[in-house]
Design an enzyme around this catalytic site. Structure first.
Site, mmCIF file in Angstrom:
data_model
loop_
_atom_site.group_PDB
_atom_site.id
_atom_site.type_symbol
_atom_site.label_atom_id
_atom_site.label_comp_id
_atom_site.label_asym_id
_atom_site.label_seq_id
_atom_site.Cartn_x
_atom_site.Cartn_y
_atom_site.Cartn_z
ATOM 1 C CG ASN A 1 -63.150 3.651 75.961
ATOM 2 O OD1 ASN A 1 -63.606 2.671 75.239
ATOM 3 N ND2 ASN A 1 -62.396 4.657 75.506
ATOM 4 C CE LYS B 1 -59.000 3.827 75.986
ATOM 5 N NZ LYS B 1 -57.844 4.447 76.039
ATOM 6 C CG HIS C 1 -61.263 8.063 72.971
ATOM 7 N ND1 HIS C 1 -59.985 7.957 72.774
ATOM 8 C CD2 HIS C 1 -61.383 8.068 74.218
ATOM 9 C CE1 HIS C 1 -59.238 7.505 73.971
ATOM 10 N NE2 HIS C 1 -60.177 7.526 74.754
ATOM 11 C CD GLU D 1 -57.470 5.263 72.478
ATOM 12 O OE1 GLU D 1 -58.457 4.803 72.399
ATOM 13 O OE2 GLU D 1 -56.592 5.390 73.536
ATOM 14 C CD GLU E 1 -60.861 10.638 78.052
ATOM 15 O OE1 GLU E 1 -60.946 9.862 78.822
ATOM 16 O OE2 GLU E 1 -60.839 10.091 76.669
ATOM 17 N N GLY F 1 -53.329 6.668 78.989
ATOM 18 C CA GLY F 1 -52.494 5.348 78.982
ATOM 19 C C GLY F 1 -51.188 5.475 79.348
ATOM 20 C CB SER G 1 -53.484 7.641 83.683
ATOM 21 O OG SER G 1 -52.456 7.297 82.474
HETATM 22 P P1 PGA Z 1 -56.861 5.117 80.266
HETATM 23 O O1 PGA Z 1 -57.775 5.708 79.149
HETATM 24 O O2 PGA Z 1 -57.777 5.252 81.468
HETATM 25 O O3 PGA Z 1 -56.349 3.911 79.707
HETATM 26 O O4 PGA Z 1 -55.715 6.446 80.285
HETATM 27 C C1 PGA Z 1 -58.802 6.737 79.107
HETATM 28 C C2 PGA Z 1 -59.587 6.769 77.860
HETATM 29 O O5 PGA Z 1 -59.068 6.750 76.859
HETATM 30 O O6 PGA Z 1 -60.679 7.188 78.113
#
Ligand code: PGA
Length: 254
Positions: free
Chosen positions: A9, A11, A94, A96, A166, A172, A212
């Site tokens: 992803n 983003k 997601h 976010e 997740e 992150g 992460s």
């Molecule tokens: P990250 O994000 O690997 O940067 O923690 C995972 C995600 O948001 O799918």
């Protein structure tokens, strides 16, 4: 036998030019990797160039979101049928999107139906906040997310849905749950799917871990027969994604 997934992803990173270049680099290293579905999720505007870059390879393509309707006066939106012209996959729900854009389970479910109707394979993200976890509410939160989805997704479509677990607090942050934590949640998800759609559907569903993930942290999860790969954010923007995809592929072939 569930084929694991390495989902990158990106983003809101990499515009059309950078994305095309990076996709060519990944293609050179990952094309033909067996035993894993390797899927790239660029921003909308970079989907067409990445499509060009990976055409004819084993790499697959998806969008990070889609509209809940097929077409019309919805400024700024991109619909599932449009995405389906170039992609097989779409990420929905997601954290976010939930946190920054106020997306609810009801809205995400409508998007899932739109995606399935267009022939896309949705990866629906679910997870708990740190407050939920500390209050022991993980199971309740996961169940609420899933039940909203399962009330609407018909029996003949559930086989095309993938779930990404997740936990918000792992995204992150560099913090990851341990394998047992993830397996416990995966077991809850599988049981809920089995209860609604039958044992076979529960067994067949692909369930990913996200948050992460790096080539180091993935080692905690690749040994698990219950976790079917990962949704990778930050590390999918670097060469580490190649190592992660290889680790996932190898874990299921030995
Ligand atoms: P990250 O994000 O690997 O940067 O923690 C995972 C995600 O948001 O799918």
């Amino acid at each position: 036998m569930r084929t694991p997934i390495a989902a990158g992803n990106w983003k809101m990173n990499l515009g059309p030019q950078e994305a095309e270049q990076f996709a060519r680099t990944l293609r050179a290293q990952l094309d033909g990797l067996a035993g894993v579905d390797t899927v790239l999720f660029p921003p909308y505007i970079a989907i067409a160039p990445v499509h060009r870059a990976i055409a004819g390879s084993t790499l697959q393509l998806g969008a990070q979101n889609c509209a809940d309707v097929a077409s019309g006066a919805y400024t700024g939106e991109v619909s599932a049928p449009m995405i389906a012209e170039l992609c097989r996959w779409v990420i929905l729900g997601h954290s976010e999107r939930r946190i920054y854009f106020g997306e609810t389970d009801t809205f995400i479910t409508r998007k899932a139906l739109a995606a399935l109707g267009a022939g896309l394979q949705p990866i629906v993200c679910i997870g708990e906040s740190i407050e939920d976890r500390e209050a022991n509410l993980t199971e309740r939160v996961i169940t609420a997310h899933l039940q909203a989805l399962m009330t609407e997704v018909p029996d003949d479509q559930i086989g095309r849905v993938t779930i990404a677990y997740e936990p918000y607090w792992a995204i992150g942050t560099g913090h990851t749950p341990n394998r047992q934590n993830v397996e416990d949640v995966v077991a809850i998800i599988r049981a809920l799917v089995a209860e609604r759609y039958g044992m076979a559907a529960g067994e067949a569903m692909r369930i990913l871990y996200g948050g992460s993930v790096t080539s180091t942290t993935i080692q905690e999860f690749t040994g698990s027969p219950h976790i079917d790969g990962a949704l990778i954010g930050g590390a999918s923007l670097t060469a580490d994604f190649v190592a992660i995809a290889n680790a996932i592929a190898q874990s299921k072939t030995v």
